[in-house]
Design a protein around this motif. Structure first.
Motif, PDB file in Angstrom:
ATOM      1  N   PHE A 195       0.815  -1.208   0.000  1.00 19.95           N
ATOM      2  CA  PHE A 195       0.000   0.000   0.000  1.00 19.95           C
ATOM      3  C   PHE A 195       0.854   1.266   0.000  1.00 19.95           C
ATOM      4  O   PHE A 195       0.451   2.300  -0.537  1.00 19.95           O
TER       5      PHE A 195
ATOM      6  N   PHE B 124       1.308   2.344  -3.414  1.00 20.49           N
ATOM      7  CA  PHE B 124       0.118   3.009  -3.950  1.00 20.49           C
ATOM      8  C   PHE B 124       0.077   4.478  -3.552  1.00 20.49           C
ATOM      9  O   PHE B 124      -0.248   5.343  -4.381  1.00 20.49           O
TER      10      PHE B 124
ATOM     11  N   TYR C  81      -6.960   2.334  -6.454  1.00 22.30           N
ATOM     12  CA  TYR C  81      -5.981   1.293  -6.107  1.00 22.30           C
ATOM     13  C   TYR C  81      -5.886   0.247  -7.214  1.00 22.30           C
ATOM     14  O   TYR C  81      -4.781  -0.160  -7.603  1.00 22.30           O
TER      15      TYR C  81
END
Length: 500
Positions: free
Chosen positions: A120, A123, A185
């Motif tokens: 993450f 991202f 995402y």
């Protein structure tokens, strides 16, 4: 075995946790599993502090003594750190010890399906670069954007977990709400030609339904050990059942199942195993971790009642503190007084917001303890690179008046105390760990609330935020979270209400 029956003879002394780890002396329950001599798979249901992993290792070693080919055994644990510890304790390199994620990555590699694994944090960096305001954008637009990026950093664990849960549950036929940032995402994964760990598990599960891939892996193992099976998702078990091992040993604690958001379900996992293999249930009910009062208290929230190995009472305080530091004119017990009273102590809270608030308050008092939440390790790295995001800078600005207006002094103080045995952490992150003493924040025993009259003093909404129904049959996760919290302590337990 009767509750007051001695586990071993008086001359042998108490059965220590060290003995359980090394396999020198085992309880009857541990022996039943370690030296099992029948042809079934096993569900080993264990209480907190029962030496379940050590018992599983003893079983593995026993199979090796019986001549089982080590290449036919594989041991799955929940984290990389746990697998490294297992490797040391088993003491040999010819038994495969791994996590389900690492194993799945190896399967995809053998299939030639290579793709970068994204986390993450990747991202957030991509989102920051992709959506950053144009140079001509207003100051207000830029400020709002970088505040949003700061929030992404602050809430990255929660948002990442929500996205992972959505993917796993949807892939398993369950309906759940679409999480924040999901569309962006997925766009990030497509454009960077990446997959995340949830994608990897789903892809492996689906590929192993095809005979051309399944034949590469089916029947490679005879014995599969799964430690902490209560944290295993149904998709993960589908992968392991596809391997078609002769025997599966699932080891865990039903009452510590607290990852329902990731698709983990004890009942479904157990039913899946029983539908595929003849299975027996065994238990480990002796707790080697905690003193008597700690165990008696935690037993109220567990379906498997533990027996203490300790002969010391310990304590569970029958009151709830509410202050970090009481005024000198107030004789009420406060958090700092409790922290000062113990060399090793953990403050366990349910939410990141409360954890960060507590750390902030203690930092402003320059209290010497381990800090890693209000200012995280990744925050420290960003600051050293002179790339602190807006939210981090705001947090530092709030602290600076208490540190001679110096950011360097803040980080020096945190570094100075990084080896402290006093800390604040989440209940989820405390799982599998133990501490001499614990303060449990905003997860309060409903029996204690009634005993001291707080159940009448608080509103229904407040009670819903801090406690649970001990008789609830369906939504058991709040009770399990409380059970994890109150079973971490060896000797003493306190409760605290804070900004609830």
């Amino acid at each position: 075995m009767r509750k007051n029956e001695k586990l071993i003879s008086k001359n042998d002394g108490q059965l220590s946790f060290l003995n359980a780890l090394t396999g020198i002396k085992l309880t009857k329950e541990q022996k039943d599993f370690a030296y099992f001599d029948s042809k079934e798979s096993i569900l080993l249901i264990s209480t907190a502090g029962s030496g379940k992993t050590a018992t599983a290792i003893e079983r593995l070693k026993e199979l090796l003594k019986r001549g089982v080919d080590p290449s036919k055994m594989i041991f799955f644990s929940f984290t990389k750190a746990a697998t490294e510890e297992l490797q040391k304790r088993i003491g040999r390199d010819d038994v495969k010890i791994t996590t389900i994620h690492a194993f799945s990555l190896g399967i995809l590699a053998r299939m030639g399906k290579f793709k970068k694994i994204a986390v993450f944090y990747d991202f957030i960096k991509w989102y920051k670069d992709t959506y950053k305001p144009a140079k001509m954008a207003s100051r207000e637009t830029k400020k709002e954007f970088y505040e949003m990026i700061g929030n992404l950093y602050d809430e990255k664990d929660y948002i990442a977990s929500s996205i992972s849960a959505f993917k796993l549950q949807t892939a398993d036929g369950m309906k759940c709400p679409v999480p924040l940032y999901f569309g962006q995402y997925q766009d990030f994964l497509r454009k960077t030609k990446s997959r995340d760990f949830s994608d990897m598990l789903i892809e492996v599960r689906d590929l192993l339904k095809e005979e051309k891939w399944l034949k590469m892996f089916r029947n490679n193992y005879e014995y599969i050990f799964i430690d902490e099976y209560q944290d295993t998702s149904t998709i993960q078990l589908q992968i392991l059942l596809a391997l078609n091992a002769k025997y599966y040993y699932l080891i865990g604690d039903r009452n510590q199942s607290i990852y329902g958001y990731s698709g983990a379900s004890c009942k479904r996992v157990e039913a899946m195993l029983k539908s595929r293999r003849k299975t027996v249930e065994m238990s480990l009910s002796v707790n080697f971790r905690s003193d008597i009062d700690i165990i008696n208290n935690s037993n109220r929230f567990s379906s498997l009642k533990a027996m203490p190995n300790s002969e010391i009472n310990g304590f569970v305080k029958k009151y709830v503190i509410s202050q970090i530091e009481a005024p000198k004119s107030d004789n009420s017990l406060d958090l700092i007084t409790i922290l000062n009273a113990h060399d090793e102590i953990a403050v366990l809270a349910r939410t990141n917001s409360v954890i960060k608030e507590l750390e902030f308050e203690l930092l402003t008092r320059r209290y010497p303890m381990k800090y890693f939440n209000y200012i995280s390790e990744s925050d420290f790295k960003d600051w050293k690179k002179d790339s602190a995001h807006v939210n981090l800078q705001e947090r530092l600005n709030k602290l600076k008046p208490f540190f001679n207006d110096s950011e360097h002094e803040i980080f020096a103080f945190i570094e100075q105390n990084k080896t402290s045995r006093k800390q604040i952490t989440s209940i989820h992150k405390s799982k599998g760990r133990e501490f001499d003493y614990c303060v449990v924040v905003n997860s309060i025993d409903p029996f204690l609330l009634a005993e001291i009259g707080l159940d009448k003093a608080l509103s229904k909404k407040q009670l819903e935020r801090i406690t649970f129904d001990p008789l609830e049959e369906f939504d058991v996760e709040p009770r399990n979270i409380h059970y994890v919290a109150v079973s971490r302590s060896k000797h003493g337990l306190y409760y605290m209400l804070y900004n609830f």
